[in-house]
Design a protein around this motif. Structure first.
Motif, short mmCIF file in Angstrom:
data_model
loop_
_atom_site.label_atom_id
_atom_site.label_comp_id
_atom_site.label_asym_id
_atom_site.label_seq_id
_atom_site.Cartn_x
_atom_site.Cartn_y
_atom_site.Cartn_z
N THR A 408 0.86 -1.18 0.00
CA THR A 408 0.00 0.00 0.00
C THR A 408 0.89 1.23 0.00
OG1 THR A 408 -1.70 -1.15 1.26
CG2 THR A 408 -1.79 1.26 1.23
N PRO A 409 0.76 2.10 -1.00
CA PRO A 409 1.66 3.27 -1.07
C PRO A 409 1.46 4.17 0.14
CG PRO A 409 0.48 2.95 -3.14
CD PRO A 409 -0.17 2.06 -2.13
N GLU A 410 2.55 4.55 0.76
CA GLU A 410 2.48 5.50 1.87
C GLU A 410 3.75 6.32 1.90
OE1 GLU A 410 4.05 3.24 5.83
OE2 GLU A 410 1.98 2.76 5.22
N LEU A 411 3.62 7.55 2.35
CA LEU A 411 4.75 8.46 2.46
C LEU A 411 4.78 9.05 3.86
CD1 LEU A 411 7.08 9.98 1.02
CD2 LEU A 411 5.43 11.78 0.46
N PHE A 412 5.90 8.88 4.52
CA PHE A 412 6.10 9.37 5.89
C PHE A 412 5.00 8.85 6.82
CE2 PHE A 412 7.81 13.06 3.28
CZ PHE A 412 9.10 12.55 3.26
N GLY A 413 4.62 7.58 6.60
CA GLY A 413 3.66 6.92 7.48
C GLY A 413 2.21 7.15 7.16
N LYS A 415 -0.92 6.89 4.29
CA LYS A 415 -1.26 6.15 3.08
C LYS A 415 -1.73 7.10 1.96
CE LYS A 415 -2.62 2.00 5.64
NZ LYS A 415 -1.35 1.31 5.33
N ILE A 416 -1.25 6.82 0.75
CA ILE A 416 -1.69 7.53 -0.44
C ILE A 416 -2.81 6.72 -1.07
CG2 ILE A 416 -0.98 8.43 -2.68
CD1 ILE A 416 1.89 8.56 -1.59
N GLU A 417 -4.02 7.26 -1.03
CA GLU A 417 -5.19 6.51 -1.48
C GLU A 417 -5.84 7.18 -2.69
OE1 GLU A 417 -6.70 4.44 2.59
OE2 GLU A 417 -6.85 6.63 2.54
N GLU A 420 -6.05 11.12 -3.21
CA GLU A 420 -4.78 11.78 -3.52
C GLU A 420 -4.31 11.44 -4.94
OE1 GLU A 420 -5.58 11.57 0.61
OE2 GLU A 420 -5.04 9.81 -0.61
N VAL A 421 -4.52 10.20 -5.35
CA VAL A 421 -4.08 9.79 -6.69
C VAL A 421 -4.88 10.52 -7.77
CG1 VAL A 421 -3.90 7.84 -8.29
CG2 VAL A 421 -3.25 7.55 -5.89
N LYS A 422 -6.17 10.73 -7.54
CA LYS A 422 -6.99 11.46 -8.52
C LYS A 422 -6.49 12.90 -8.68
CE LYS A 422 -11.22 8.77 -7.82
NZ LYS A 422 -12.61 8.77 -7.26
N LEU A 423 -6.14 13.53 -7.57
CA LEU A 423 -5.61 14.89 -7.65
C LEU A 423 -4.27 14.91 -8.39
CD1 LEU A 423 -6.40 16.22 -4.05
CD2 LEU A 423 -7.52 16.88 -6.18
N LEU A 424 -3.42 13.93 -8.12
CA LEU A 424 -2.15 13.84 -8.83
C LEU A 424 -2.36 13.63 -10.32
CD1 LEU A 424 -0.03 11.65 -6.36
CD2 LEU A 424 0.39 14.04 -6.96
N ALA A 425 -3.31 12.76 -10.67
CA ALA A 425 -3.59 12.48 -12.08
C ALA A 425 -4.07 13.73 -12.80
CB ALA A 425 -4.62 11.36 -12.19
N ALA A 426 -4.92 14.51 -12.15
CA ALA A 426 -5.41 15.75 -12.76
C ALA A 426 -4.26 16.71 -13.03
CB ALA A 426 -6.45 16.40 -11.86
N LEU A 427 -3.32 16.78 -12.09
CA LEU A 427 -2.18 17.68 -12.25
C LEU A 427 -1.24 17.21 -13.36
CD1 LEU A 427 -1.07 20.26 -11.04
CD2 LEU A 427 0.17 18.89 -9.35
N VAL A 428 -1.03 15.90 -13.45
CA VAL A 428 -0.15 15.35 -14.48
C VAL A 428 -0.74 15.56 -15.86
CG1 VAL A 428 0.78 13.20 -15.41
CG2 VAL A 428 0.97 13.67 -12.97
N GLY A 511 -2.78 18.38 2.86
CA GLY A 511 -3.84 18.56 3.84
C GLY A 511 -4.65 17.30 4.05
N SER A 512 -4.89 16.56 2.94
CA SER A 512 -5.62 15.30 3.03
C SER A 512 -4.81 14.25 3.79
CB SER A 512 -5.95 14.80 1.63
OG SER A 512 -6.56 13.52 1.67
N LEU A 513 -3.51 14.16 3.50
CA LEU A 513 -2.66 13.19 4.20
C LEU A 513 -2.53 13.53 5.68
CD1 LEU A 513 0.20 12.70 1.57
CD2 LEU A 513 -1.67 11.13 2.09
#
Length: 567
Positions: A408-413, A415-417, A420-428, A511-513
């Protein structure tokens, strides 16, 4: 090669202590200069009616950022359209046309400084000193503020060390006004003062008097006299270089002897291109409390920078096509090919955009390097913006690495769910959609294109202009006739799309994380502060920013190089 190594060595030597100092400034820690700096900061907070100690959630923080941009934008737009009627206009500069004023306002408000005008001929001293230089001071600090807030969110917010954050609670990511004012007063302005004095010592003008009148030597110019434009040039050059701004006092920027008169001034201005971005990379470890995180950020950025800079210098001064005498057109003989290529690499590795040679005259492969640097936009990047874009690549790399390893992807403890992935996809997806759509429309309508080369180089000219705007860089292939309604308005849209979503969306993700409970790192945790992950991150950067643009890069600079080689 000597200047290549010297600039990197000085940037690292100065960037390390500056980064540690900047981390202390952004943490709001007690400092020796609090009494002195407080004399400047307290009246500013009182004028704004804000409490700098009051924390903000990410939404309130983003709203404060957007509100400040709106107010400043309106003021600057009005100043530019009324400068002829305002004081400090000894050269009788007329008002700007509304669309050119709009583009100029949006350009400087987004820390881009893309110029569709010639500074010495179309801006009064007041417009330069207040509207332009004012934004050049404030907007880099806005980018720094947003990335500081994002980092706080990724680690759970400011209050995490005192009180654990409850699931669903809104994290305190800092105070926007304090995050802008503190580094501006305590870091950027003192550094600019030092650089301004050093440049003045080299002969860069610093005056409010009108320029002298000279008689042209060449009588065939059919000019009885010529007024030499001067002004407070040195302070603007200092902030345009240090703040990753790039908009010069003169139209040809730092290729003009008045703006860049000596080899030492050229060294100072080249160093200033990357000094603060390097400092911010060093700031990360002290600011977050994770020293190894600095190694990841700095090591990755330095690796990409060395490859980019080395390729540019080779292409411009050592490759097979570099011997073509035509390539010296647009370059200053007093600098030469290699220093010009190094500047071109640094100015596009950051979001600076200033030039000491015309990029339209660079060798095609050097042009490919500069475009690639801006597509990545995180080799060093702009002040704050570069690290913010780096965090986007970091989040994407963690997500992809998690999928590849079955974790399960996580950064600094945290989880990236899906959210967050949808927001990243929109930016990419925003970058290719915006760049390729507007490039295609412009090339398809010759009456609005305005390029001086209809062949492969013409494609590069148009694509470069939009890439420069979206990357908030500001440099250009200046064979382009861009002072038109189409270019002013379409580039303004591109400027805004390249500034606000890439700054605010990562803050929203942080903020979500921050609302999620952190899990302790264990043996099964993906380690991001390792050389292996750094290579993975670089691979993700190359795939997302270069391979998806390969068709237009082949049709533009690559085809241009092959055509030149065949001659």
């Amino acid at each position: 090669m000597t200047e290549f190594l010297l600039v990197f060595a000085l940037a690292i030597a100065l960037g390390w202590p500056l980064g540690r100092y900047l981390a202390a400034v952004m943490r709001g820690a007690p400092m020796r200069g609090d009494r002195l700096f407080g004399l400047i900061e307290r009246p500013l907070y009182a004028l704004l009616g804000v409490d700098p100690s009051r924390g903000m959630g990410w939404k309130v923080y983003a709203k404060a950022f957007l509100l400040s941009n709106l107010v400043l934008g309106v003021i600057v737009w009005v100043v530019l359209m009324t400068q002829a009627w305002l004081p400090l206009n000894p050269n009788d500069i007329p008002n700007m046309r509304w669309d050119l004023a709009l583009h100029t306002m949006v350009s400087f408000l987004t820390n881009t400084n893309q110029q569709h005008y010639s500074g010495q001929a179309q801006l009064s001293y007041l417009a330069h000193a207040s509207a332009i230089v004012g934004l050049q001071v404030v907007t880099p600090m806005m980018g720094l503020a947003l990335v500081a807030a994002t980092l706080r969110g990724l680690f759970g917010g400011r209050e995490k060390n005192a009180t654990p954050v409850r699931d669903g609670a809104e994290a305190d990511v800092g105070n926007y006004w304090a995050d802008v004012i503190r580094p501006a007063v305590r870091f950027l302005l003192p550094l600019c003062l030092v650089w301004s004095l050093a440049l003045t010592s080299q002969g860069v003008p610093a005056t409010l008097q009108g320029g002298p009148v000279a008689t042209p030597v060449d009588a065939s110019a059919q000019m009885a006299e010529q007024k030499i434009p001067l002004g407070p040039v040195a302070p603007m050059v200092a902030i345009k270089q240090l703040g990753t701004n790039g908009g010069g006092w003169y139209g040809p920027n730092s290729a003009v002897p008045l703006e860049n008169p000596t080899p030492f001034s050229n060294l100072l201005e080249t160093l200033a291109l990357i000094l603060i971005p390097v400092s911010i990379a060093f700031m990360v470890g002290s600011f977050t409390g994770r020293r190894k995180f600095t190694a990841l950020v700095f090591g990755t950025m330095l690796t990409m920078s060395l490859v980019s800079s080395g390729t540019a210098v080779w292409s411009e001064s050592l490759s097979g096509t570099s011997s073509d005498i035509a390539l010296m057109e647009g370059k200053e003989v007093r600098f030469g090919a290699a220093p010009s290529a190094l500047w071109a690499a640094f100015t596009t590795q950051t979001s600076n955009g200033s030039v000491n040679a015309m990029h339209d005259s660079l060798a095609p492969l050097t042009g490919l390097v500069t475009i690639s640097n801006m597509l990545v936009n995180a080799i060093w990047g702009g002040v704050g913006c570069g690290l913010q874009q780096f965090l986007v690549y970091l989040l994407l790399s963690v997500f992809l690495a998690g999928l590849m390893t079955g974790r399960t992807p996580e950064l600094f403890g945290r989880k990236i769910e899906a959210h967050e992935v949808k927001l990243l996809a929109a930016l990419v997806l925003l970058q290719p959609l915006a760049l390729l759509t507007f490039t295609a429309i412009t090339l398809a309508v010759p009456s609005i294109t305005g390029n001086s080369n209809p062949s492969f180089h013409g494609i590069s000219q148009v694509f470069y202009e939009y890439v420069s705007a979206f990357a908030n860089n500001g440099s250009g292939f200046e064979g382009l006739g861009d002072a038109t309604h189409w270019w002013n308005l379409s580039a303004s849209l591109m400027l805004a799309l390249g500034r606000y979503p890439p700054l605010i969306i990562p803050l929203a993700i942080a903020g979500s994380l921050a609302r999620k409970r952190a899990t302790p790192e264990g043996t099964g945790t993906l380690k991001v502060e390792t050389p292996t992950f750094a290579l993975t991150l670089i691979a993700v950067v190359v795939i997302l920013t270069l391979l998806q643009f390969m068709p237009v890069l082949v049709l533009g600079p690559v085809a241009d190089h092959l055509a030149l080689s065949a001659l």
